[in-house]
Design a protein around this motif. Structure first.
Motif, PDB file in Angstrom:
ATOM      1  N   PHE A 225      21.919 -50.613  33.927  1.00 35.74           N
ATOM      2  CA  PHE A 225      22.338 -51.779  33.152  1.00 35.74           C
ATOM      3  C   PHE A 225      22.207 -51.509  31.653  1.00 35.74           C
ATOM      4  CE2 PHE A 225      20.901 -55.766  31.064  1.00 35.74           C
ATOM      5  CZ  PHE A 225      22.084 -56.476  31.135  1.00 35.74           C
ATOM      6  N   GLN A 226      21.052 -51.008  31.243  1.00 35.99           N
ATOM      7  CA  GLN A 226      20.797 -50.809  29.816  1.00 35.99           C
ATOM      8  C   GLN A 226      21.571 -49.638  29.226  1.00 35.99           C
ATOM      9  OE1 GLN A 226      16.493 -50.711  30.220  1.00 35.99           O
ATOM     10  NE2 GLN A 226      16.340 -52.757  29.318  1.00 35.99           N
ATOM     11  N   GLU A 227      21.749 -48.582  30.011  1.00 34.48           N
ATOM     12  CA  GLU A 227      22.382 -47.380  29.478  1.00 34.48           C
ATOM     13  C   GLU A 227      23.893 -47.324  29.689  1.00 34.48           C
ATOM     14  OE1 GLU A 227      20.246 -44.037  31.086  1.00 34.48           O
ATOM     15  OE2 GLU A 227      18.319 -44.868  30.419  1.00 34.48           O
ATOM     16  N   ARG A 228      24.402 -48.059  30.672  1.00 33.90           N
ATOM     17  CA  ARG A 228      25.828 -47.971  30.965  1.00 33.90           C
ATOM     18  C   ARG A 228      26.580 -49.277  30.709  1.00 33.90           C
ATOM     19  NH1 ARG A 228      27.392 -43.591  34.077  1.00 33.90           N
ATOM     20  NH2 ARG A 228      29.348 -44.057  33.073  1.00 33.90           N
ATOM     21  N   PHE A 229      26.030 -50.425  31.173  1.00 28.60           N
ATOM     22  CA  PHE A 229      26.749 -51.690  30.989  1.00 28.60           C
ATOM     23  C   PHE A 229      26.684 -52.167  29.542  1.00 28.60           C
ATOM     24  CE2 PHE A 229      27.057 -56.290  30.722  1.00 28.60           C
ATOM     25  CZ  PHE A 229      28.286 -56.494  31.314  1.00 28.60           C
ATOM     26  N   LEU A 230      25.482 -52.290  28.994  1.00 31.63           N
ATOM     27  CA  LEU A 230      25.343 -52.866  27.655  1.00 31.63           C
ATOM     28  C   LEU A 230      26.145 -52.122  26.588  1.00 31.63           C
ATOM     29  CD1 LEU A 230      21.598 -54.002  27.622  1.00 31.63           C
ATOM     30  CD2 LEU A 230      23.651 -55.420  27.922  1.00 31.63           C
ATOM     31  N   PRO A 231      26.151 -50.786  26.556  1.00 36.53           N
ATOM     32  CA  PRO A 231      26.976 -50.108  25.545  1.00 36.53           C
ATOM     33  C   PRO A 231      28.485 -50.332  25.736  1.00 36.53           C
ATOM     34  CG  PRO A 231      25.305 -48.609  26.382  1.00 36.53           C
ATOM     35  CD  PRO A 231      25.293 -49.826  27.270  1.00 36.53           C
ATOM     36  N   ALA A 232      28.925 -50.524  26.975  1.00 41.67           N
ATOM     37  CA  ALA A 232      30.363 -50.698  27.249  1.00 41.67           C
ATOM     38  C   ALA A 232      30.835 -52.123  26.995  1.00 41.67           C
ATOM     39  CB  ALA A 232      30.675 -50.307  28.695  1.00 41.67           C
ATOM     40  N   PHE A 233      29.946 -53.100  27.161  1.00 42.36           N
ATOM     41  CA  PHE A 233      30.305 -54.511  26.970  1.00 42.36           C
ATOM     42  C   PHE A 233      30.266 -54.825  25.479  1.00 42.36           C
ATOM     43  CE2 PHE A 233      28.929 -59.057  26.835  1.00 42.36           C
ATOM     44  CZ  PHE A 233      30.111 -59.596  27.303  1.00 42.36           C
ATOM     45  N   LYS A 234      31.304 -55.407  24.964  1.00 43.74           N
ATOM     46  CA  LYS A 234      31.404 -55.648  23.521  1.00 43.74           C
ATOM     47  C   LYS A 234      31.121 -57.101  23.124  1.00 43.74           C
ATOM     48  CE  LYS A 234      32.537 -51.412  22.982  1.00 43.74           C
ATOM     49  NZ  LYS A 234      31.430 -50.499  22.826  1.00 43.74           N
TER      50      LYS A 234
ATOM     51  N   VAL B 135      36.039 -53.355  31.490  1.00 44.96           N
ATOM     52  CA  VAL B 135      36.988 -54.387  31.934  1.00 44.96           C
ATOM     53  C   VAL B 135      36.756 -55.681  31.155  1.00 44.96           C
ATOM     54  CG1 VAL B 135      37.540 -55.926  33.881  1.00 44.96           C
ATOM     55  CG2 VAL B 135      37.411 -53.452  34.233  1.00 44.96           C
ATOM     56  N   LEU B 136      35.508 -56.069  31.045  1.00 49.17           N
ATOM     57  CA  LEU B 136      35.175 -57.311  30.337  1.00 49.17           C
ATOM     58  C   LEU B 136      35.483 -57.205  28.854  1.00 49.17           C
ATOM     59  CD1 LEU B 136      31.833 -57.970  32.217  1.00 49.17           C
ATOM     60  CD2 LEU B 136      33.936 -59.314  32.451  1.00 49.17           C
ATOM     61  N   ALA B 137      35.262 -56.045  28.269  1.00 44.56           N
ATOM     62  CA  ALA B 137      35.594 -55.839  26.858  1.00 44.56           C
ATOM     63  C   ALA B 137      37.099 -55.941  26.635  1.00 44.56           C
ATOM     64  CB  ALA B 137      35.060 -54.495  26.375  1.00 44.56           C
ATOM     65  N   ARG B 138      37.884 -55.318  27.536  1.00 50.23           N
ATOM     66  CA  ARG B 138      39.352 -55.398  27.412  1.00 50.23           C
ATOM     67  C   ARG B 138      39.848 -56.833  27.554  1.00 50.23           C
ATOM     68  NH1 ARG B 138      39.293 -50.723  30.588  1.00 50.23           N
ATOM     69  NH2 ARG B 138      39.961 -51.899  32.417  1.00 50.23           N
ATOM     70  N   ALA B 139      39.153 -57.621  28.362  1.00 42.71           N
ATOM     71  CA  ALA B 139      39.537 -59.025  28.551  1.00 42.71           C
ATOM     72  C   ALA B 139      38.982 -59.916  27.436  1.00 42.71           C
ATOM     73  CB  ALA B 139      39.052 -59.517  29.915  1.00 42.71           C
TER      74      ALA B 139
ATOM     75  N   THR C 182      30.612 -74.240  35.582  1.00 43.12           N
ATOM     76  CA  THR C 182      30.891 -74.400  34.159  1.00 43.12           C
ATOM     77  C   THR C 182      31.573 -73.149  33.611  1.00 43.12           C
ATOM     78  OG1 THR C 182      28.690 -73.570  33.574  1.00 43.12           O
ATOM     79  CG2 THR C 182      28.938 -75.957  33.791  1.00 43.12           C
ATOM     80  N   VAL C 183      31.484 -72.040  34.343  1.00 38.30           N
ATOM     81  CA  VAL C 183      32.114 -70.783  33.946  1.00 38.30           C
ATOM     82  C   VAL C 183      33.581 -70.837  34.393  1.00 38.30           C
ATOM     83  CG1 VAL C 183      32.035 -68.280  34.215  1.00 38.30           C
ATOM     84  CG2 VAL C 183      29.904 -69.601  34.266  1.00 38.30           C
ATOM     85  N   PRO C 184      34.535 -70.588  33.503  1.00 38.63           N
ATOM     86  CA  PRO C 184      35.944 -70.774  33.861  1.00 38.63           C
ATOM     87  C   PRO C 184      36.587 -69.686  34.712  1.00 38.63           C
ATOM     88  CG  PRO C 184      35.741 -70.155  31.560  1.00 38.63           C
ATOM     89  CD  PRO C 184      34.353 -70.335  32.079  1.00 38.63           C
ATOM     90  N   ARG C 185      36.063 -68.444  34.683  1.00 39.25           N
ATOM     91  CA  ARG C 185      36.723 -67.375  35.430  1.00 39.25           C
ATOM     92  C   ARG C 185      35.693 -66.401  36.011  1.00 39.25           C
ATOM     93  NH1 ARG C 185      39.285 -64.017  30.344  1.00 39.25           N
ATOM     94  NH2 ARG C 185      37.497 -64.351  29.008  1.00 39.25           N
ATOM     95  N   VAL C 186      36.109 -65.775  37.107  1.00 36.54           N
ATOM     96  CA  VAL C 186      35.248 -64.840  37.817  1.00 36.54           C
ATOM     97  C   VAL C 186      35.967 -63.497  37.932  1.00 36.54           C
ATOM     98  CG1 VAL C 186      34.034 -64.364  39.983  1.00 36.54           C
ATOM     99  CG2 VAL C 186      34.217 -66.723  39.170  1.00 36.54           C
ATOM    100  N   PHE C 187      35.346 -62.461  37.421  1.00 34.18           N
ATOM    101  CA  PHE C 187      35.829 -61.098  37.594  1.00 34.18           C
ATOM    102  C   PHE C 187      35.081 -60.524  38.788  1.00 34.18           C
ATOM    103  CE2 PHE C 187      36.761 -62.008  33.237  1.00 34.18           C
ATOM    104  CZ  PHE C 187      37.886 -61.268  32.923  1.00 34.18           C
ATOM    105  N   VAL C 188      35.814 -60.038  39.781  1.00 38.81           N
ATOM    106  CA  VAL C 188      35.212 -59.447  40.974  1.00 38.81           C
ATOM    107  C   VAL C 188      35.581 -57.966  40.970  1.00 38.81           C
ATOM    108  CG1 VAL C 188      34.939 -59.601  43.472  1.00 38.81           C
ATOM    109  CG2 VAL C 188      35.618 -61.641  42.174  1.00 38.81           C
TER     110      VAL C 188
ATOM    111  N   ALA D 169      29.437 -49.369  33.934  1.00 42.40           N
ATOM    112  CA  ALA D 169      30.207 -48.975  32.750  1.00 42.40           C
ATOM    113  C   ALA D 169      31.641 -49.476  32.861  1.00 42.40           C
ATOM    114  CB  ALA D 169      30.181 -47.454  32.588  1.00 42.40           C
ATOM    115  N   SER D 170      32.234 -49.337  34.042  1.00 45.29           N
ATOM    116  CA  SER D 170      33.593 -49.823  34.268  1.00 45.29           C
ATOM    117  C   SER D 170      33.668 -51.334  34.082  1.00 45.29           C
ATOM    118  CB  SER D 170      34.053 -49.436  35.667  1.00 45.29           C
ATOM    119  OG  SER D 170      35.328 -49.956  35.929  1.00 45.29           O
TER     120      SER D 170
END
Length: 162
Positions: free
Chosen positions: A132-141, A104-108, A74-80, A99-100
């Protein structure tokens, strides 16, 4: 931000609702593909394995690849995203990779994502949760994160809404 957990496996992938993208992490030394990457590869009839065999994407740090799911999910795209070598992965490398990924996901302009937090077997769960909590969540918008995890790890990650 809404954070939820889903079962690690095909049932968990199939349970994802209203998710824009799936984010996979693949290391250079991940053969065969473990975890969600292996399930996604199976569901996509070996597409990811063929890309790895071709050498177009190797899983090196900062490697990235975008795949359509062509109705396999059901998910249309996969970022690897590449992790570098899993052997010897430390908390700093995991934090940088997460964080990266968030950037990437925020830019997309991904609003909702599902992912498995990498590092199982290489790092303890507290280090993975912290990254996850300190690096991914703040970077993902985006507004929604669905974490695919085994039951023990999922219990350590409280669902939250903000």
């Amino acid at each position: 931000m809404n954070v939820s957990t889903h079962e690690l496996g095909l049932a968990g992938l199939d349970s994802l609702q209203e998710v824009d993208a799936l984010c996979l992490f693949v290391a250079e030394d991940d053969r065969p593909l473990p975890g969600i990457a292996g399930y996604v590869d199976w569901r996509l009839c070996g597409t990811l394995s063929r890309v790895l065999l071709s050498g177009f994407f190797a899983g090196a740090r900062d490697d990235s690849l975008l795949l359509p799911t062509d109705g396999g999910f059901t998910v249309p795209r996969v970022f690897v995203l590449g992790l570098g070598r899993r052997q010897g992965m430390d908390a700093a490398a995991l934090g940088a990779a997460l964080a990266s990924a968030g950037q990437v996901l925020a830019r997309a302009r991904v609003d909702s994502v599902a992912l498995e937090i990498p590092g199982h077997g290489a790092l303890d769960d507290s280090a993975r949760l912290s990254a996850f909590q300190e690096r991914f969540l703040p970077a993902f918008k985006g507004k929604k994160v669905s974490v695919l995890a085994d039951k023990e790890f999922a219990r350590r990650l409280p669902s939250r809404k903000a």
